[in-house]
Design an enzyme around this catalytic site. Structure first.
Site, PDB file in Angstrom:
ATOM      1  N   CYS A 143      14.372 -65.920 -28.520  1.00 61.48           N
ATOM      2  CA  CYS A 143      14.270 -67.187 -28.610  1.00 61.48           C
ATOM      3  C   CYS A 143      13.527 -68.678 -29.634  1.00 61.48           C
ATOM      4  O   CYS A 143      14.084 -67.931 -30.704  1.00 61.48           O
ATOM      5  CB  CYS A 143      13.482 -67.825 -26.465  1.00 61.48           C
ATOM      6  SG  CYS A 143      14.332 -69.245 -26.177  1.00 61.48           S
TER       7      CYS A 143
ATOM      8  N   HIS B 274      16.775 -63.974 -23.390  1.00 60.08           N
ATOM      9  CA  HIS B 274      14.895 -63.954 -23.020  1.00 60.08           C
ATOM     10  C   HIS B 274      14.964 -62.501 -21.838  1.00 60.08           C
ATOM     11  O   HIS B 274      15.528 -62.675 -20.685  1.00 60.08           O
ATOM     12  CB  HIS B 274      14.751 -64.935 -21.614  1.00 60.08           C
ATOM     13  CG  HIS B 274      14.168 -65.431 -23.294  1.00 60.08           C
ATOM     14  ND1 HIS B 274      12.332 -66.342 -23.267  1.00 60.08           N
ATOM     15  CD2 HIS B 274      14.813 -67.184 -22.892  1.00 60.08           C
ATOM     16  CE1 HIS B 274      12.617 -67.681 -23.794  1.00 60.08           C
ATOM     17  NE2 HIS B 274      14.254 -68.090 -23.933  1.00 60.08           N
TER      18      HIS B 274
ATOM     19  N   GLU C 127      13.208 -60.249 -21.787  1.00 65.44           N
ATOM     20  CA  GLU C 127      11.571 -60.073 -20.468  1.00 65.44           C
ATOM     21  C   GLU C 127      12.039 -60.933 -19.544  1.00 65.44           C
ATOM     22  O   GLU C 127      11.157 -60.064 -18.376  1.00 65.44           O
ATOM     23  CB  GLU C 127      10.516 -60.968 -21.414  1.00 65.44           C
ATOM     24  CG  GLU C 127      10.809 -62.473 -21.834  1.00 65.44           C
ATOM     25  CD  GLU C 127      11.507 -63.521 -22.110  1.00 65.44           C
ATOM     26  OE1 GLU C 127      12.273 -62.941 -22.967  1.00 65.44           O
ATOM     27  OE2 GLU C 127      11.112 -64.678 -22.057  1.00 65.44           O
TER      28      GLU C 127
END
Ligand code: MN
Length: 253
Positions: A120, A225, A227
């Site tokens: 990001c 994202h 994660e």
């Protein structure tokens, strides 16, 4: 409690140390979202938070001590200072200390040649650090007849828009597919791609969602994202982290 901890320490040194760039809390502390930490742990790496500071010697030591670096998400980047554009009204919050810290970390990681994953803001910063520019605000600046919603209103781990990956790209290889559905929490995007990088994934409106360094499969970045899903135990983007950890362990591909 044994005094012979030296043996255990020696045994544990095989695990690669993955530095994760910190972000300021409103109180001025450094924090890292636990989703990054959990993703690195799940992939078999040792996560370590890198606190924001601007001491060149400290920064050098930090990057010399880690086996790979993850640049995390967060605020907008100062457009005037880093890509010579006046801020437009829709430009968001900036953190000058974090900007300087992040740019320094990226430059040092590239200089040392360690694996580098940008996520990001980290993806956008890698582009800017290497000479690229950004759309300061997608809705006000990107001309596309089929604009996609890049600030999703859905749970953080949930994918809402498609990204088409180039056949033969690093990401297509890592993820084993050329179409992925990503989560999306950004209003800025890569505009002019930095020299030395290639775009390998775009959303339907043409927004740059993945980039790779040309000829260097150790440097890569995503606008989404991974994660958020990985830390929840989902496998969609898990291999981005296992790949990074394997690179950090010295494995070559
Ligand atoms: Mn997006």
């Amino acid at each position: 409690m044994s005094c012979f901890t030296g043996i255990l320490l020696a045994q544990s040194t095989k695990l690669p140390l993955i530095g994760i760039s910190g972000t300021h809390t409103s109180g001025g502390s450094t924090q890292v979202n636990s989703t990054y930490i959990l993703s690195v742990l799940r992939a078999g790496g040792v996560p370590i938070i890198l606190p924001i500071n601007n001491n060149p010697e400290v920064l050098k030591k930090m990057v010399a001590s880690i086996d790979a670096l993850i640049m995390t998400g967060g605020e907008d980047i100062d457009p005037l200072k880093y890509y010579n554009e006046e801020p437009i009204p829709a430009q968001g919050e900036i953190d000058p200390e974090r900007d300087a810290f992040d740019i320094a970390l990226i430059n040092l990681a590239l200089e040392r040649g360690i694996p580098l994953l940008g996520i990001c803001r980290g993806h956008q910063l890698m582009n800017v650090a290497c000479g690229g520019t950004l759309y300061q605000d997608i809705p006000s600046q990107l001309r596309s007849p089929n604009l996609v919603k890049h600030r999703q209103q859905a749970p953080s781990w949930y994918g809402t828009h498609t990204v088409e990956l180039d056949k033969g790209s690093l990401f297509a290889k890592i993820l084993g597919t050329t179409t992925i559905v990503t989560n999306s929490f950004h209003h800025q995007a890569v505009k002019d791609v930095a020299p030395g990088f290639v775009v390998t994934g775009r959303s339907k409106d043409g927004v740059v969602e993945t980039m790779e360094m040309i000829g260097n499969p150790r440097v890569f970045s995503v606008q989404f994202h991974p994660e958020s899903a990985t830390s929840r135990g989902l496998d969609d983007f898990f291999h981005i982290f296992t790949y990074l950890v394997e690179l950090a362990s010295g494995k070559s591909f």
